[in-house]
Design an enzyme around this catalytic site. Structure first.
Site, short mmCIF file in Angstrom:
data_model
loop_
_atom_site.label_atom_id
_atom_site.label_comp_id
_atom_site.label_asym_id
_atom_site.label_seq_id
_atom_site.Cartn_x
_atom_site.Cartn_y
_atom_site.Cartn_z
N HIS A 130 5.37 53.97 30.26
CA HIS A 130 6.12 53.14 30.73
C HIS A 130 6.61 52.79 31.69
O HIS A 130 6.36 51.89 32.54
CB HIS A 130 7.05 53.58 29.85
N GLU A 131 6.30 53.67 33.24
CA GLU A 131 6.66 53.44 34.50
C GLU A 131 5.86 53.46 34.89
O GLU A 131 5.38 52.29 35.45
CB GLU A 131 7.69 55.20 34.96
N HIS A 134 5.02 49.68 34.23
CA HIS A 134 5.36 48.58 35.44
C HIS A 134 4.57 48.63 36.18
O HIS A 134 5.29 46.70 36.86
CB HIS A 134 6.69 49.09 35.85
N GLU A 190 11.48 45.53 30.76
CA GLU A 190 11.37 46.57 30.03
C GLU A 190 10.36 46.67 28.86
O GLU A 190 9.93 47.68 28.57
CB GLU A 190 12.87 46.92 29.66
#
Length: 253
Positions: A130-131, A134, A190
């Site tokens: 997920h990070e 980004h 997100e």
């Protein structure tokens, strides 16, 4: 926040028109156009300063087992990202909050408290994925560009030199106080990171459905979390449903 000159109404219109022509580009990973006055490379200097400050002021955990896990999982996710496996820095912070973050320059921070909701390496991969997503989504640059345009920070952004751009970035909002651009991401960012992160998890050979488990664990831990409308993040229930739908649509397990 930084102090900047005010623009007249007509000036704002002209600025917005110029920026809309010069600052939009298509991000193939996201499948949409982005408004970008700067990119992550331009933000890295300010982010690096804030990162060094964090390393000095926060307590870094030396836990050998957890550090080995984040380095191993991080390396596999980085290799799957297409951004190159080198240059990534994963640091474990002694902090009871179940959280992780990424800033420009491939700096990833993970709190020890995250392991209250991350029970195995598949779930850890979901968080790191997920990070990393980004970064692939250029979300930090997009967020900073939107803030700059809204405040008229880059009045001379169209055709600005890299020096002028960097000066504006350095002045923007006290980046150090925000830990190198750690302003909240939007719900859209997100949600995009959730989907892209799942793809990275699958590509790296981990179990994509572990992402659902992370948020189920988070929901169980944060029974008193604020309503979705009061947060920039989607609610845990919304994330779980969206992840379930996406994983099913992709045929992941």
């Amino acid at each position: 926040m930084g102090r900047f000159g005010k623009l007249s109404a007509s000036g704002i219109i002209v600025l917005a028109a110029g920026l809309s022509l010069s600052g939009c580009e298509t991000n193939q990973t996201l499948g949409r156009s982005q408004f970008l006055l700067v990119d992550d490379v331009a933000l890295e200097q300010s982010a690096a300063t804030a990162w060094q400050e964090q390393l000095k002021t926060a307590k870094v955990s030396k836990d050998p087992v957890l550090n080995k896990r984040i380095q191993t999982v991080g390396a596999r996710i980085a290799a799957a990202s297409g951004l190159g496996a080198s240059g990534w820095e994963y640091v474990l912070f002694q902090d009871d909050q179940p959280n992780a973050f990424v800033i420009p320059g491939k700096k990833v921070g993970i709190n020890t408290g995250l392991f209250k909701v991350v029970k195995n390496d598949d779930q850890l991969a979901a968080v790191i994925g997920h990070e990393t997503a980004h970064v692939l989504g250029k979300h930090a640059a997009e967020r900073a560009s939107q803030q700059m345009a809204a405040q008229g920070v880059l009045g001379a952004a169209v055709g600005a030199t890299s020096g002028n751009t960097q000066k504006a970035i350095s002045s923007y909002g006290g980046l150090g106080a925000q830990l190198g651009l750690l302003l909240p991401y939007s719900r859209k960012h997100e949600s995009e990171a959730d989907r892209i992160g799942v793809d990275l998890v699958a590509k790296a050979g981990y179990r994509p459905s572990a992402a659902i488990e992370v948020w189920q664990n988070m929901m169980a831990l944060n029974s008193g979390a604020p309503p979705e409308l009061l947060s920039t993040h989607p609610s845990d229930k919304t994330r779980i449903k969206d992840l379930q739908d996406y994983i099913a649509a992709k045929g992941y397990k």
